[in-house]
Design a protein around this motif. Structure first.
Motif, PDB file in Angstrom:
ATOM      1  N   SER A 326       8.976  65.284 -26.306  1.00  0.00           N
ATOM      2  CA  SER A 326       7.778  64.682 -26.908  1.00  0.00           C
ATOM      3  C   SER A 326       6.986  63.855 -25.910  1.00  0.00           C
ATOM      4  O   SER A 326       5.920  63.345 -26.226  1.00  0.00           O
ATOM      5  CB  SER A 326       8.170  63.799 -28.102  1.00  0.00           C
ATOM      6  OG  SER A 326       8.920  62.687 -27.668  1.00  0.00           O
ATOM      7  N   GLY A 327       7.523  63.716 -24.708  1.00  0.00           N
ATOM      8  CA  GLY A 327       6.776  62.996 -23.677  1.00  0.00           C
ATOM      9  C   GLY A 327       6.789  61.496 -23.846  1.00  0.00           C
ATOM     10  O   GLY A 327       5.906  60.803 -23.378  1.00  0.00           O
ATOM     11  N   GLY A 328       7.782  60.945 -24.527  1.00  0.00           N
ATOM     12  CA  GLY A 328       7.865  59.494 -24.668  1.00  0.00           C
ATOM     13  C   GLY A 328       7.087  58.939 -25.838  1.00  0.00           C
ATOM     14  O   GLY A 328       6.938  57.735 -25.965  1.00  0.00           O
ATOM     15  N   ASN A 329       6.573  59.815 -26.726  1.00  0.00           N
ATOM     16  CA  ASN A 329       5.837  59.313 -27.889  1.00  0.00           C
ATOM     17  C   ASN A 329       6.720  58.469 -28.792  1.00  0.00           C
ATOM     18  O   ASN A 329       6.245  57.552 -29.443  1.00  0.00           O
ATOM     19  CB  ASN A 329       5.249  60.491 -28.687  1.00  0.00           C
ATOM     20  CG  ASN A 329       4.095  61.152 -27.948  1.00  0.00           C
ATOM     21  OD1 ASN A 329       3.413  60.494 -27.173  1.00  0.00           O
ATOM     22  ND2 ASN A 329       3.899  62.432 -28.180  1.00  0.00           N
ATOM     23  N   GLY A 330       8.011  58.802 -28.850  1.00  0.00           N
ATOM     24  CA  GLY A 330       8.925  58.023 -29.668  1.00  0.00           C
ATOM     25  C   GLY A 330       8.998  56.577 -29.213  1.00  0.00           C
ATOM     26  O   GLY A 330       9.019  55.654 -30.033  1.00  0.00           O
ATOM     27  N   LEU A 331       9.026  56.360 -27.884  1.00  0.00           N
ATOM     28  CA  LEU A 331       9.059  54.998 -27.357  1.00  0.00           C
ATOM     29  C   LEU A 331       7.769  54.253 -27.674  1.00  0.00           C
ATOM     30  O   LEU A 331       7.783  53.078 -28.040  1.00  0.00           O
ATOM     31  CB  LEU A 331       9.296  55.019 -25.850  1.00  0.00           C
ATOM     32  CG  LEU A 331      10.616  55.648 -25.375  1.00  0.00           C
ATOM     33  CD1 LEU A 331      10.719  55.576 -23.863  1.00  0.00           C
ATOM     34  CD2 LEU A 331      11.799  54.959 -26.030  1.00  0.00           C
ATOM     35  N   ARG A 332       6.643  54.950 -27.570  1.00  0.00           N
ATOM     36  CA  ARG A 332       5.364  54.317 -27.891  1.00  0.00           C
ATOM     37  C   ARG A 332       5.279  53.968 -29.382  1.00  0.00           C
ATOM     38  O   ARG A 332       4.764  52.917 -29.759  1.00  0.00           O
ATOM     39  CB  ARG A 332       4.208  55.224 -27.477  1.00  0.00           C
ATOM     40  CG  ARG A 332       3.962  55.251 -25.975  1.00  0.00           C
ATOM     41  CD  ARG A 332       2.621  55.903 -25.659  1.00  0.00           C
ATOM     42  NE  ARG A 332       2.663  57.339 -25.943  1.00  0.00           N
ATOM     43  CZ  ARG A 332       3.044  58.261 -25.068  1.00  0.00           C
ATOM     44  NH1 ARG A 332       3.436  57.895 -23.845  1.00  0.00           N
ATOM     45  NH2 ARG A 332       3.035  59.533 -25.385  1.00  0.00           N
ATOM     46  N   ASN A 333       5.787  54.881 -30.203  1.00  0.00           N
ATOM     47  CA  ASN A 333       5.784  54.599 -31.642  1.00  0.00           C
ATOM     48  C   ASN A 333       6.630  53.366 -31.963  1.00  0.00           C
ATOM     49  O   ASN A 333       6.268  52.538 -32.814  1.00  0.00           O
ATOM     50  CB  ASN A 333       6.313  55.804 -32.417  1.00  0.00           C
ATOM     51  CG  ASN A 333       5.323  56.961 -32.413  1.00  0.00           C
ATOM     52  OD1 ASN A 333       4.131  56.764 -32.210  1.00  0.00           O
ATOM     53  ND2 ASN A 333       5.824  58.171 -32.632  1.00  0.00           N
ATOM     54  N   MET A 334       7.775  53.236 -31.292  1.00  0.00           N
ATOM     55  CA  MET A 334       8.615  52.066 -31.527  1.00  0.00           C
ATOM     56  C   MET A 334       7.908  50.786 -31.084  1.00  0.00           C
ATOM     57  O   MET A 334       7.987  49.750 -31.759  1.00  0.00           O
ATOM     58  CB  MET A 334       9.953  52.228 -30.802  1.00  0.00           C
ATOM     59  CG  MET A 334      10.899  53.207 -31.468  1.00  0.00           C
ATOM     60  SD  MET A 334      12.578  53.138 -30.811  1.00  0.00           S
ATOM     61  CE  MET A 334      12.336  53.859 -29.189  1.00  0.00           C
ATOM     62  N   GLN A 335       7.226  50.828 -29.952  1.00  0.00           N
ATOM     63  CA  GLN A 335       6.484  49.658 -29.498  1.00  0.00           C
ATOM     64  C   GLN A 335       5.380  49.280 -30.488  1.00  0.00           C
ATOM     65  O   GLN A 335       5.157  48.099 -30.776  1.00  0.00           O
ATOM     66  CB  GLN A 335       5.873  49.917 -28.115  1.00  0.00           C
ATOM     67  CG  GLN A 335       6.878  50.058 -26.983  1.00  0.00           C
ATOM     68  CD  GLN A 335       7.504  48.724 -26.582  1.00  0.00           C
ATOM     69  OE1 GLN A 335       7.199  47.679 -27.150  1.00  0.00           O
ATOM     70  NE2 GLN A 335       8.408  48.770 -25.603  1.00  0.00           N
ATOM     71  N   ASN A 336       4.700  50.306 -31.017  1.00  0.00           N
ATOM     72  CA  ASN A 336       3.636  50.035 -31.989  1.00  0.00           C
ATOM     73  C   ASN A 336       4.198  49.404 -33.263  1.00  0.00           C
ATOM     74  O   ASN A 336       3.602  48.485 -33.832  1.00  0.00           O
ATOM     75  CB  ASN A 336       2.896  51.326 -32.324  1.00  0.00           C
ATOM     76  CG  ASN A 336       2.089  51.862 -31.142  1.00  0.00           C
ATOM     77  OD1 ASN A 336       1.715  51.103 -30.248  1.00  0.00           O
ATOM     78  ND2 ASN A 336       1.838  53.163 -31.140  1.00  0.00           N
ATOM     79  N   ARG A 337       5.344  49.914 -33.712  1.00  0.00           N
ATOM     80  CA  ARG A 337       5.947  49.360 -34.928  1.00  0.00           C
ATOM     81  C   ARG A 337       6.464  47.936 -34.682  1.00  0.00           C
ATOM     82  O   ARG A 337       6.408  47.087 -35.567  1.00  0.00           O
ATOM     83  CB  ARG A 337       7.068  50.266 -35.424  1.00  0.00           C
ATOM     84  CG  ARG A 337       6.572  51.616 -35.916  1.00  0.00           C
ATOM     85  CD  ARG A 337       7.661  52.417 -36.612  1.00  0.00           C
ATOM     86  NE  ARG A 337       7.176  53.732 -36.983  1.00  0.00           N
ATOM     87  CZ  ARG A 337       6.447  53.994 -38.064  1.00  0.00           C
ATOM     88  NH1 ARG A 337       6.124  52.994 -38.881  1.00  0.00           N
ATOM     89  NH2 ARG A 337       6.045  55.214 -38.333  1.00  0.00           N
ATOM     90  N   ALA A 338       6.979  47.680 -33.488  1.00  0.00           N
ATOM     91  CA  ALA A 338       7.408  46.317 -33.153  1.00  0.00           C
ATOM     92  C   ALA A 338       6.213  45.358 -33.180  1.00  0.00           C
ATOM     93  O   ALA A 338       6.342  44.204 -33.615  1.00  0.00           O
ATOM     94  CB  ALA A 338       8.083  46.297 -31.792  1.00  0.00           C
ATOM     95  N   ALA A 339       5.057  45.833 -32.731  1.00  0.00           N
ATOM     96  CA  ALA A 339       3.852  44.999 -32.782  1.00  0.00           C
ATOM     97  C   ALA A 339       3.453  44.705 -34.228  1.00  0.00           C
ATOM     98  O   ALA A 339       3.011  43.591 -34.544  1.00  0.00           O
ATOM     99  CB  ALA A 339       2.710  45.691 -32.041  1.00  0.00           C
ATOM    100  N   LEU A 340       3.601  45.690 -35.126  1.00  0.00           N
ATOM    101  CA  LEU A 340       3.307  45.460 -36.533  1.00  0.00           C
ATOM    102  C   LEU A 340       4.239  44.418 -37.138  1.00  0.00           C
ATOM    103  O   LEU A 340       3.864  43.703 -38.067  1.00  0.00           O
ATOM    104  CB  LEU A 340       3.419  46.775 -37.318  1.00  0.00           C
ATOM    105  CG  LEU A 340       2.352  47.836 -37.021  1.00  0.00           C
ATOM    106  CD1 LEU A 340       2.664  49.121 -37.778  1.00  0.00           C
ATOM    107  CD2 LEU A 340       0.967  47.332 -37.394  1.00  0.00           C
TER     108      LEU A 340
END
Length: 363
Positions: A326-340
């Protein structure tokens, strides 16, 4: 100009000496209320409305008349050199004492009796204003509460709609495309058609899994951390007990502090927290090639701390593509959810050294 004093007035005077309140006298502290002869007004407190007025006259005067104007409508006659008033209402009065035979021989004293706070003219409007303000504040805060409830509900609806559109729409589009591909290949290339059908089945299972996450996250019965921990354990058991020979060797251990079980998360925070965990545990199961995975839940002051660690092959967090298609999208999604969550997400990993993911946010 020569001032001529009539003979009838010579040697005849009336002088007010003192005012004494029995409220003071009854306390065995007989005290005179001080005033000066030329004071315009003698001010008495509300509890001094029982009072004596002492005066003296010249020897040539015997009887005198007195009146408390504002309370009495006529003059009274007395031989005494004092008068006594009881339970005088609050207000403004003028005490007048004069000679009975010659009214021009007179003396007067203005007296004001203060009222209690609740008897003053401004008390009722002030109480009305105060009560109106309290009622207004109650309705205002109730209105704000309703608005916040509405906004939270609307945000939940928007997030569900966005998830359904993004996740379900993507999965269903994939199923549609794959079904068309399988239909074209069913006669020409049966093996390819079978592989496509397998992918359709896998995608359908992902749809069911995502729908299960959405339904679970908005169910108020799952607000307690006990329910969340049970769901987390079920996900780990499913991932690490698939029947695959290599997967069965993975040992997953949970460590949960007692404080965590007392926490309750809102639907929004519960969903973001759980999806961060699910992404982390899924990455550990699919890409880490680890033999041990640890999950720790604890409290650090007002922070809830989630730690997912493994002893797998690790990776470079700056370049995760070689492990995850997925090219690291999972890590970005986790960072976005942590920001929420208004929290912090840190990932410590090096090739060959395992991976540790830590999430902290305020509860």
């Amino acid at each position: 100009m020569l001032l001529v004093i009539p003979n009838c007035l010579i040697g005849k005077t009336i002088q007010i000496d003192s005012v004494v309140s029995p409220a003071i006298a009854y306390s065995n502290r007989l005290e005179t209320i001080s005033f000066r002869q030329f004071d315009s007004t003698l001010i008495l407190k509300h509890d001094q409305n029982f009072f004596f007025i002492y005066f003296h006259t010249s020897d040539s005067l015997s009887q005198v008349e007195y009146q408390l104007q504002g309370l009495e409508t006529y003059f009274l006659t007395t031989n005494n050199r004092y008068v006594y008033y009881t339970n005088v209402p609050d207000g403004q009065y003028t005490f007048l004492v004069r000679s009975k035979t010659n009214p021009k021989i007179r003396q007067q004293l203005a007296i004001t009796i203060e009222s209690l706070a609740w008897q003053k003219w401004w008390f009722s409007p002030l109480v009305f204003l105060f009560v109106s303000s309290i009622i207004g504040l109650v309705f205002y805060f109730f209105y704000l509460y309703r608005i916040r409830q509405f906004l939270r509900l609307q945000q939940t609806r928007d997030r569900i709609a966005r998830d359904l559109h993004d996740d379900m729409g993507s999965y269903l589009s994939s199923i549609s495309i794959l079904s068309q591909s399988a239909q074209r290949s069913v006669t020409k290339d049966p093996a390819k058609a079978q592989a496509t059908l397998d992918r359709i089945g896998q995608t359908a299972r992902q749809v069911m899994d995502s729908m299960g996450d959405i339904v679970w996250s908005i169910n108020p019965d799952h607000d307690s951390m006990t329910q969340v921990i049970a769901r987390m354990s079920d996900v780990a058991s499913t991932l690490f007990a698939t029947g695959d020979e290599s997967s069965t060797r993975v040992s997953c251990q949970f460590e949960v502090s007692d404080e965590v079980r007392q926490i309750r998360l809102s639907a929004e925070n519960r969903r973001d927290f759980f999806l961060i965990y699910k992404e982390a545990i899924t990455n550990a199961a699919k890409y880490a090639q680890a033999s041990q995975v640890g999950v720790r839940l604890g409290c650090e002051g007002s922070l809830l701390c989630l730690e997912v660690s493994d002893n797998g092959r690790g990776f470079d967090p700056q370049h995760p593509v070689f492990l995850n298609p997925s090219g690291g999208n999972g890590l970005r999604n986790m960072q976005n959810r942590a920001a929420l969550l208004n929290g912090s997400l840190t990932i410590q990993s090096e090739p060959g050294q395992g991976t540790t993911l830590t999430l902290r946010f305020t509860v």
